[in-house]
Design a protein around this motif. Sequence first.
Motif, short mmCIF file in Angstrom:
data_model
loop_
_atom_site.label_atom_id
_atom_site.label_comp_id
_atom_site.label_asym_id
_atom_site.label_seq_id
_atom_site.Cartn_x
_atom_site.Cartn_y
_atom_site.Cartn_z
N GLY A 76 -33.48 22.28 25.39
CA GLY A 76 -33.59 21.06 24.60
C GLY A 76 -33.85 21.33 23.13
O GLY A 76 -33.82 22.47 22.66
N TRP A 77 -34.11 20.24 22.40
CA TRP A 77 -34.23 20.32 20.95
C TRP A 77 -35.43 21.15 20.48
O TRP A 77 -35.44 21.66 19.36
N SER A 78 -36.42 21.31 21.32
CA SER A 78 -37.60 22.09 20.93
C SER A 78 -37.56 23.49 21.53
O SER A 78 -38.56 24.22 21.50
N GLY A 79 -36.41 23.89 22.05
CA GLY A 79 -36.32 25.14 22.80
C GLY A 79 -35.75 26.33 22.07
O GLY A 79 -35.27 27.27 22.72
N LEU A 80 -35.79 26.34 20.75
CA LEU A 80 -35.19 27.44 19.99
C LEU A 80 -35.82 28.78 20.36
O LEU A 80 -35.12 29.73 20.75
N ALA A 81 -37.12 28.90 20.22
CA ALA A 81 -37.80 30.17 20.50
C ALA A 81 -37.65 30.58 21.96
O ALA A 81 -37.42 31.75 22.27
N ALA A 82 -37.76 29.60 22.87
CA ALA A 82 -37.63 29.90 24.29
C ALA A 82 -36.23 30.38 24.63
O ALA A 82 -36.04 31.27 25.46
N GLY A 83 -35.22 29.82 23.96
CA GLY A 83 -33.85 30.25 24.20
C GLY A 83 -33.61 31.68 23.79
O GLY A 83 -32.89 32.43 24.46
N GLU A 104 -29.25 30.99 33.62
CA GLU A 104 -29.18 29.64 34.15
C GLU A 104 -28.93 28.68 33.00
O GLU A 104 -29.72 28.61 32.05
N ARG A 105 -27.84 27.96 33.06
CA ARG A 105 -27.45 27.06 31.98
C ARG A 105 -28.34 25.82 31.94
O ARG A 105 -28.61 25.21 32.97
N TYR A 106 -28.77 25.46 30.73
CA TYR A 106 -29.54 24.23 30.56
C TYR A 106 -28.58 23.09 30.28
O TYR A 106 -27.72 23.17 29.41
N ASP A 107 -28.73 22.00 31.04
CA ASP A 107 -27.88 20.82 30.90
C ASP A 107 -28.60 19.81 30.00
O ASP A 107 -29.59 19.20 30.41
N TRP A 108 -28.09 19.65 28.79
CA TRP A 108 -28.74 18.76 27.82
C TRP A 108 -28.67 17.30 28.28
O TRP A 108 -29.53 16.49 27.93
N GLY A 109 -27.64 16.95 29.01
CA GLY A 109 -27.49 15.57 29.45
C GLY A 109 -28.53 15.15 30.47
O GLY A 109 -29.07 14.04 30.41
N TRP A 173 -34.88 20.44 14.04
CA TRP A 173 -34.24 21.72 14.38
C TRP A 173 -34.01 22.56 13.12
O TRP A 173 -34.25 23.78 13.14
N MET A 174 -33.55 21.93 12.06
CA MET A 174 -33.28 22.67 10.83
C MET A 174 -34.55 23.28 10.27
O MET A 174 -34.54 24.41 9.75
N ALA A 175 -35.67 22.57 10.39
CA ALA A 175 -36.95 23.14 9.94
C ALA A 175 -37.35 24.33 10.80
O ALA A 175 -37.83 25.35 10.29
N ALA A 176 -37.15 24.19 12.12
CA ALA A 176 -37.51 25.28 13.03
C ALA A 176 -36.65 26.52 12.79
O ALA A 176 -37.16 27.65 12.78
#
Length: 207
Positions: A76-83, A104-109, A173-176
């Motif tokens: 999700g949108w807060s998952g940059l570091a976790a990704g 394992e693919r994350y489904d954004w929908g 996201w851009m700030a992160a």
Amino acid sequence: MTVPQGVLDRLVARVRAAAPRLPAAGPEGTAADRPAGGTRLVVVDGPAGSGKSTLAAQLAEALPAQVVHMDDLYDGWSGLAAGVERLHEQVLAPLARGEDGRYERYDWGTGRYAEWHDVPRAEYLVVEGCGAGDPRVDDLCALLVWVETDDALRLTRGLARDGEDARGHWKAWMAAENALYAAHRTARRADVRLDGWGRVTWPAHGI
């Protein structure tokens, strides 16, 4: 963004000429394991909306190579570091041990994890997305490419894809990603830098 053919040809030639840094097989591998010479990893990083996915698709066709998209690894949108961590735990660390990767693919929908995808050892692998150029790839990749363009264009591209309702998510996201790139110094570590139109901005003498 579509990278001009001349630039793409030079990127591909550089990757093919590089020594593979991911092993062909681990300590228990057999002669049947592939590839014989190991894997050449290409990492395409840069801010969201800069054109990374398009370049990755071009490289994948030209090499050819499988592509791992970081969008499938963020939760999700807060998952940059976790990704970024999932990339290393599920894909790059196994490959570095001479084993196949699997994520394992994350489904954004649906907001849930979905199916698993195999990342078998192969001659070439392309990983693209924000944070893919984490410093841990320095000893693993044959080529690290940085792609960037101005924030206004990136936001326009992003909202055209995700809708105006995503503006707040995009701003966060851009700030992160700005904080992540400042810590990782990714642009400075890149072998090649491109602008949002696929033109080489560094090194000054070309690729």
